[in-house]
Design an enzyme around this catalytic site. Structure first.
Site, short mmCIF file in Angstrom:
data_model
loop_
_atom_site.label_atom_id
_atom_site.label_comp_id
_atom_site.label_asym_id
_atom_site.label_seq_id
_atom_site.Cartn_x
_atom_site.Cartn_y
_atom_site.Cartn_z
N LYS A 1 49.68 45.70 27.83
CA LYS A 1 50.42 44.62 28.52
C LYS A 1 49.44 43.52 28.91
O LYS A 1 49.14 43.28 30.08
CB LYS A 1 51.13 45.18 29.75
N ARG B 1 37.49 23.19 31.66
CA ARG B 1 38.76 23.87 31.87
C ARG B 1 38.88 25.16 31.06
O ARG B 1 39.33 26.19 31.57
CB ARG B 1 39.93 22.93 31.57
N LYS C 1 55.64 57.62 21.86
CA LYS C 1 56.39 57.39 23.09
C LYS C 1 57.85 57.80 22.91
O LYS C 1 58.26 58.29 21.84
CB LYS C 1 56.27 55.92 23.50
N ASP D 1 55.40 60.67 31.84
CA ASP D 1 56.09 59.40 32.04
C ASP D 1 57.03 59.46 33.23
O ASP D 1 57.98 60.24 33.25
CB ASP D 1 56.88 59.03 30.78
N GLU E 1 53.98 61.17 24.82
CA GLU E 1 54.64 60.97 26.11
C GLU E 1 55.70 62.04 26.33
O GLU E 1 56.46 62.36 25.41
CB GLU E 1 55.30 59.58 26.12
#
Length: 282
Positions: free
Chosen positions: A134, A99, A166, A221, A199
């Site tokens: 992410k 597994r 950012k 962005d 950004e």
């Protein structure tokens, strides 16, 4: 800072701890200790295989005596019915490892398959698909490796290997110029040789970035493809360019044709379906 090898070992230790606990009692109660057998890793869905090395590592962590014969390597296209590898050894060990090995390889193959689809959309262009942060907690190293196997390019690995200023950093710092200046000063004061990316939210922001200077890449962005084309022209090759935000497989090529160097896509890792694989005795 921990190495890639250390991070993978920690992940495997956690995976075995949560899956095996104090023992695989089903296997221990039904399979004699001396039983030997073979299992094959069977493909049940078309895609790109990834994680062969990691899968073998799982098998050998359970039992170094397991022998593995590899038929298909990372990055190769697979179809239902293909056999990736055959493993031979103590049956108990094969069942205990099954597994965890499948979880890792299915996830990595899903990421590689998704990445290949995105990068194929950009054929004939210089634009590269980038991953993001992410990722699945604990699996970032493996997922980013799968992106490379699928033909994509890694962005930064984490918060430590690049400066990415950012919108929140800019707003908290009091503006683009202050954020860039502080980033440069920080690198100099701490002896850090880090690339700086900023950004931007408008064409005017681009002018402000160049007025401040010292930036290696600008990220557009949530620009439209049309605005991206204007932005690329405004940058004029003075630094690398990247598009991010609201980009899908359907509109990806339009952004590439706008001329950006990179397109970052969170979906490569955060919205992936694992490739269907099984580990069957024969």
């Amino acid at each position: 800072m921990e190495t890639k090898e250390q991070l993978i070992e920690q992940l495997l230790d956690l995976a075995f701890a949560e899956d095996i606990g104090d023992g695989d009692h089903t296997t221990l109660s039904t399979i004699p200790a001396e039983a030997m057998g073979r299992s094959r890793l069977l493909v049940k869905e078309a895609g790109i295989i990834a994680g062969v090395e990691e899968g073998i590592r799982v098998l050998h962590k359970v039992d170094p005596s397991i022998k593995v014969d590899v038929m298909i390597n990372d990055g190769e296209s697979v179809e239902p019915g293909d056999i990736v590898f055959v493993a031979e050894g103590p049956v108990r060990s094969l069942l205990v490892a099954e597994r965890t090995m499948l979880n890792i390889m299915q996830r990595m193959s899903g990421v590689a398959t998704m990445t290949r689809r995105y990068q194929d959309e950009l054929k004939g262009l210089h634009t590269k698909v980038l991953d993001t942060r992410k990722t699945t907690p604990g699996m970032r190293i493996m997922e980013k490796e799968a992106v490379k196997i699928g033909g994509g390019t890694n962005h930064r690995i984490g918060l430590f290997d690049m400066i990415l200023i950012k919108d929140n950093h800019i707003d908290f710092a009091g503006g683009i110029e202050k954020a860039i200046e502080r980033a440069r000063d920080y690198c100099k004061a701490n002896g850090k040789d880090l690339k700086i990316e900023v950004e931007v939210r408008s064409l005017d922001d681009i002018n402000r970035v160049f007025a401040a200077g010292g930036v290696d890449r600008i990220m557009f962005d949530n620009f439209t493809p049309e605005l991206t084309k204007e932005a690329v022209k405004l940058v004029g090759g003075r630094c690398e360019t990247e598009s991010s935000g609201g980009i899908t497989l359907e509109n990806l090529r339009a952004y590439g044709e706008a001329g950006v160097d990179f397109i970052s896509v969170g979906a490569l890792t955060h919205s992936v379906k694992g490739l269907d694989l099984s580990f069957k005795a024969f």
